[in-house]
Write a protein that holds these residues in place. Sequence first.
Motif, PDB file in Angstrom:
ATOM      1  N   HIS A 277       0.008   3.090 -49.240  1.00 38.82           N
ATOM      2  CA  HIS A 277       0.994   3.719 -47.962  1.00 38.82           C
ATOM      3  C   HIS A 277       0.127   4.394 -47.238  1.00 38.82           C
ATOM      4  O   HIS A 277       0.495   5.006 -45.768  1.00 38.82           O
ATOM      5  CB  HIS A 277       2.372   4.298 -48.622  1.00 38.82           C
TER       6      HIS A 277
ATOM      7  N   TRP B  15       0.186   3.755 -42.731  1.00 39.83           N
ATOM      8  CA  TRP B  15       1.235   3.295 -42.708  1.00 39.83           C
ATOM      9  C   TRP B  15       1.183   3.942 -41.536  1.00 39.83           C
ATOM     10  O   TRP B  15       2.146   4.980 -41.248  1.00 39.83           O
ATOM     11  CB  TRP B  15       2.755   3.724 -43.415  1.00 39.83           C
TER      12      TRP B  15
ATOM     13  N   THR C 161       1.458  -1.472 -40.390  1.00 41.47           N
ATOM     14  CA  THR C 161       0.871  -1.257 -41.805  1.00 41.47           C
ATOM     15  C   THR C 161      -0.582  -1.436 -41.768  1.00 41.47           C
ATOM     16  O   THR C 161      -1.897  -1.581 -42.458  1.00 41.47           O
ATOM     17  CB  THR C 161       1.376  -2.151 -42.028  1.00 41.47           C
TER      18      THR C 161
END
Length: 1569
Positions: free
Chosen positions: A61, A64, A128
């Motif tokens: 992540h 992100w 992303t």
Amino acid sequence: MPLSFCGDKFPSAYGINASVLNNGCFVDALNLVPHVFLLFITFPILFIGWGSQSSKVQIHHNTWLHFPGHNMRWILTFLLLFVHVCEFAEGIVSNTTMTSNHLHLFMPAFMGFIAATTSVVYYHNIETSNFPKLLLVLFIYWVLAFITKSIKLWKFAEFGVWFQYLRFCITALLVILYGLLMAVEINVIRVRKYVFFTNPQKVKPPEDLQDLGVRFLQPFVNLLSKATYWWMNPLIISAHKRPIELKKIGKLPIAMRALTNYLRLKDAYEDQRTQTGEDPDRAPSIWRSMYRAFGRPILLSSTFRYLADLLGFAGPLCIYGIVRNLGDNNNNTSANKNTDNHFRVYFMDTTELLENSYVLSILLFLALVLQRTFLQASYYVTIETGINLRGALLAMIYNKILRLSTSNMSMGEMTLGQINNLVAIETNQLMWFLFLCPNLWAMPVQIVMGVILLYNFLSWSALVGASVIVLLAPVQYLIATKLAETQKSALEHSTDRLKQTTEILKGIKLLKLYAWEDIFCDSVEQTRGKELTSLRTFAFYTSMSIFMNAAIPIAAVLATFGVHHFLTSSIPSPSQAFAALALFHILVTPLFLLSTVVRFAVKALVSVQKLGEFLQSDEIGDDSWRNGDISVSLDVGKKHLGMLSKTKAINRKQPMRYQMDNYEQPSRRAMRPIETEDVAVKVSSGSFTWGNNQLTLSDISIRIPTGQLTMIVGQVGCGKSSLLLAMLGEMQAIDGRVFWSNWSETEDSEEDVGSKNRNSVAYAAQKSWLLNATVEDNITFGSPFNKQRYKAVIDACSLQPDIDLLPFGDQTEIGERGINLSGGQRQRICVARALYQNTNIVFLDDPFSALDIHLSDHLMQEGILKFLQDDKRTVVLVTHKLQYLIHADWIIAMKDGSVLREGTLKDIQTHDTELYDHWKTLMNRQDQELEKDIQQDSQTTLERKTLRRAFYSREPKNQMDDEDEEEEEEEEDDDNFSTTTSRRSKIPWKMCGCYLSSGGFFMVFLMVSSKLLKHSVIVAIDYCLALWTSTNSINSTDVSPQPEQNVYYLHVFFVLCAAGITLCLITSLSVEFLGLSAATNLHHNLLNKIIHAPIRFFDVTPLGQILNRFSADTNIIDQHIPPTLESLTRSTLLCLSAIGVMASITPIFLVPLVPLAVAFYFIQKYFRVASKDLQDLDDSTQLPLLCHFSETAEGLTTIRAFRHEARFKQRMLELTDTNNTAYLFLSAANRWLEVRTDYLGAVIVLTVAVASIWTCQNDAKGLVGLGLTYALTITNYLNWVVRNLADLEVQMAAVKKVNSFLGTESENYEGSMDASQVPENWPHDGEIKIHDLCVRYDPMLKPVLKHVNAYIKPGQKVGICGRTGSGKSSLSLAFFNMVDIFEGRIVIDGIDICKLPLQTLRSRLSIILQDPVLFSGSIRFNLDPERMCTDDRLWEALEIAQLKNLVKSLPGGLDAVVTEGGENFSVGQRQLFCLARAFVRKSSILIMDEATASIDMATENILQKVVMTAFADRTVVTIASDLQHRVSSILDAEQVLVFSSGILVESDSGPNLLAQEESLFGVLVRTHK
């Protein structure tokens, strides 16, 4: 009708004679182009992207990265989707009014919807993977869409189609939205420069996302995932396979950490302080500080709340519209209405769309989804803010604790209890207040809006119903305050009951041996009775509260329709009636919550006041003098603290590094020559006070020489400890100065952080203070571990033998959560801590006070003289042991708070002979005591024996975990996923059955039947209303309505409402009193089972575990299960009755119900498991945090002396963050569930609405209204079913634990003889015959006594001895039938003791145990709890035990108070009381089980004398342990029994056995000479 894009009615539909753009169909076709373009380009990119991603490992992540305008884009896309839905609906409805199909009316809208959805999916994927160049496609799409829609709008305007038509409004909205999205795209290009610029902007992800430990992703995910908590899915699904652990939930994002929030709140508070600086009376406002620090999120949450509340009114309004428009023919045949020459299509009015029932049902669905999303967002934001606030407040309180002046603590102005309350209660009150805060301003708006709408539907009669609700709100507030009061009194009784239970369990062996268990059991039952009285009141008020909540809507509806009938002699239409009904349901909630919110607001005001007082309390003086004579202003210090904490936050990998530097100081000891001053600390004409205006120390002028041993001596209370604390800066200096030499200033001065800890002082306080940590952690105390040094310190403090006894050696946890060590052991660990630290100065405050002479000498020689002096450290030692004065380099003698003499021993000998002589006489006296000390056994050996006993009696059960109940063992133990999964998601029905059966059959029957009846009646009330209003709507076409029919319905309605209200009362009472009955029975059975359990049960079950059943588990059963059970049954029955009603009205609803039910099943199944784990994590992380606070408050002086404030702060922040993480995840899991169940509810509403409209006849309008109203309520109750189910599952664990103890075997109290057959005066002679006796503790264990044969004559004095574990004590227990006699027998005065009832046997013998046990109460109660003896007999017993004078001198005499455990008497006195207790019995057999082990020589001599005279004509059996020098006590016995490994090896008189060379007795005596 055939399909055609432009409609086939007119041949010119496809003509473009006037102009291409004047053909409406062409313009619509043109609008399709951008959508097709987007789909054509993005689909291949998405497929390629997904294909390549699936082969890769999942991207972490930290990629992100939100592009600029991220949230704005999502909001605009959602709006775009909504407008496309409206456009599509308008197109479809318009199309139905035309004679031929015009696909161009709705086709572009449909494609637009798909394109908008694709755009957001495409954007998310690009974001992303952080590849902004591909956004160019979206930019082109927005531009094209904007142009084509603008052309359409321009053409509409040109032909005079303006705002009166819906299509024009929708097109205008679309133009605006496309324009805004285009602007967002341009902004991304401007900021990121990914195209048209030579240098694209490189952006790093935020620091949190670079840290792989951050797992709480709510702040970082996209808007859709934020709204639906999609990011929680992996965690909740994985919980099903294996439990969630702390590691799995990781760390918090930086913005949510306690440190960040503390700095925010502190800055706001400091600003307040500077504003009120001129006015000393005005304290800084905590409210304002909180608002400044956390106001913005609260405003955001309130905005969400307002939006949700306003959208909530869409329900009643849509019901009104749907029911009203049912059966109306919307199809206008005139196709040419509103068609013109250019467009030839139907144009709808703006209001016309809202008259279509299908459109209204879709709008209702969307409104519900949005309302629930906003509501959950509001909840989440307030909870997150509340948690952030609590973290900040905890850090603020902690910082204040570290700066509290010692006098505040010692003078009792600020007790430990107050601090614990601030931490555990007040901060939570404020957090809860913040959770409920938005309700304060949202509720009035909700109520006002509701009343206005009601008035619109039903005019004045509605106000009557609303006033019923409003007038009953104060009653609810009253009930809420009563509940709080009752809970308080129940808590007081519960505390008393727990205290009594603890005493009973600690002294259970004595109670059983004296056959007093029933007396003590009755006293607990008496206290429990008082507690149950409070709980009964509590149950009554709770049921009243539940009753009000259920009955108010019924009463309001009755009042409204009754008044409406009387005012107008008619009944409202179905649409009005059911819209009003839905509004009443909405109105009840805020009014029910209002009482709670007001109560919490009042509590929050009190909490803030307490907090303010605490933050304003005195602080310790400025400590700049510690570093020489530098004056540092306070503010600089505070800024420095802030800086320090900031470095801590950023330098995550090595947060403790700066402290480690300081600990490695000895390596710099080469700097010694710079220490030109030979004085380490100097006090010049100092006067110090503890803050009560009385001088504790006056006129102090002393110096502490560097690198030498200074001793401070003087009588008790002359100010020795105060002098140490004064030097450490803990006392208030009235006059004079304390100077510290500044060694470290010469080096490393550039590292500012260092000077903070340079002059840290190793300090061992008089009252030992330990952390809840391992022994090793307590000794190293944050310093790096050095094996050689550690071993040297352990040896110097003789800790190795103690460590060897601990189950995990020096890795054993001690303190509150671990093992309780004795005073001496605790003190030696504290001294070891001071020795281990590498500080220049060591302060030891009376380290020998709790140690015996051997240890004191060893510590003095090895620890102080060798270890510290070799290291050339400056040592200041406060002591009473004057024999050590010869070792002192410098002596300070004190008297009455001032220095009497200062100098070397030689100086004092020459200059103050009087003082020297006085010391000499004291030394001689100490030497005599020393000899006595050496004669008797070392206290340490005793302590070690106690420690060993504490562990090894408990060993077998410790391996088994508390939670491993038998059921889990019954199931097959293969640990594959499927079994663990099914086990974890199974609802404990068996325990629910057990709980209900404890409540009694009648109460269960009453609850079930009344609940079912109540819900049937409530359905009947609404059904009656539906029929009544439907007849009205049919009759309205006739000329005359039928008044008699109205009156009939009114009467039926009234009767049903009255029945409903009565049943509400019965159900609410039955559930609460069922709970009370179950709690009463479970506690009663538990207490009886445990008190009558065999002694072996207490040996193998830890005391804490048994106490937990009586405290935490009983509290859950008493107060938590009944409301959960009530809420669960109510919400489940409401959902089921709603489904029943909806299915009966529109049976077709059952078809979509099946997939919905499956979805609901899986949601609840996954949620319950995850919720339970997170709940456990929250509970388990809270305790260490609270312990850390109380630990810090207790050890303030030590922490400040060591200069370890920063380390402790860091630990506190870590513990707070860990607890907050668990709480936040729990809250997010609750939101996850609620969003999903709410969306399911919305789908149910949609299906019911569509099915009703589809199948409805005109005469069933009322029933459709009924179905929709029920569908709306189901959305509120679905998540409550799951939440309550999860709560009940957690709470049933308490029933399970209690139930596991209810299966304990009781002792066989009956015996084969009846008590009446036993002679009154038995045993009259005291003759004991032991035949072939074999004894074991448990059928599973080996025998502890094997084939013992002995004969004890009446009145004989018998000694029993043997090494540890030889079976001596087992024999003493066998006399009382406390162990399993599986072979042989003991006959006392002709009766086999195994045949006797236990009560009779034990009440006729006497025993004195090794550990003296006294109970809180009076002296009379301790000697004779049965109240059988006269005062003369009690005085006689006390006189024999040498206690008469002591008791006479106490206030109250025999009724003088004995505190818990007899703490107000010395150990020796307690043992004498136990002797007096044995004498009160006047039994002819007395057994003394190592009775003199814990008393000194002098008391033992008294005891022996007393026994010989008072028990001259009785049989006395004395057991002596090999570990004591007590074998002498049985040397003269008439008979000595010597045991070895459970076998009786020798039996003869003491002198005879000694005379035998090889006798084991002789060996034992000689070993202990």
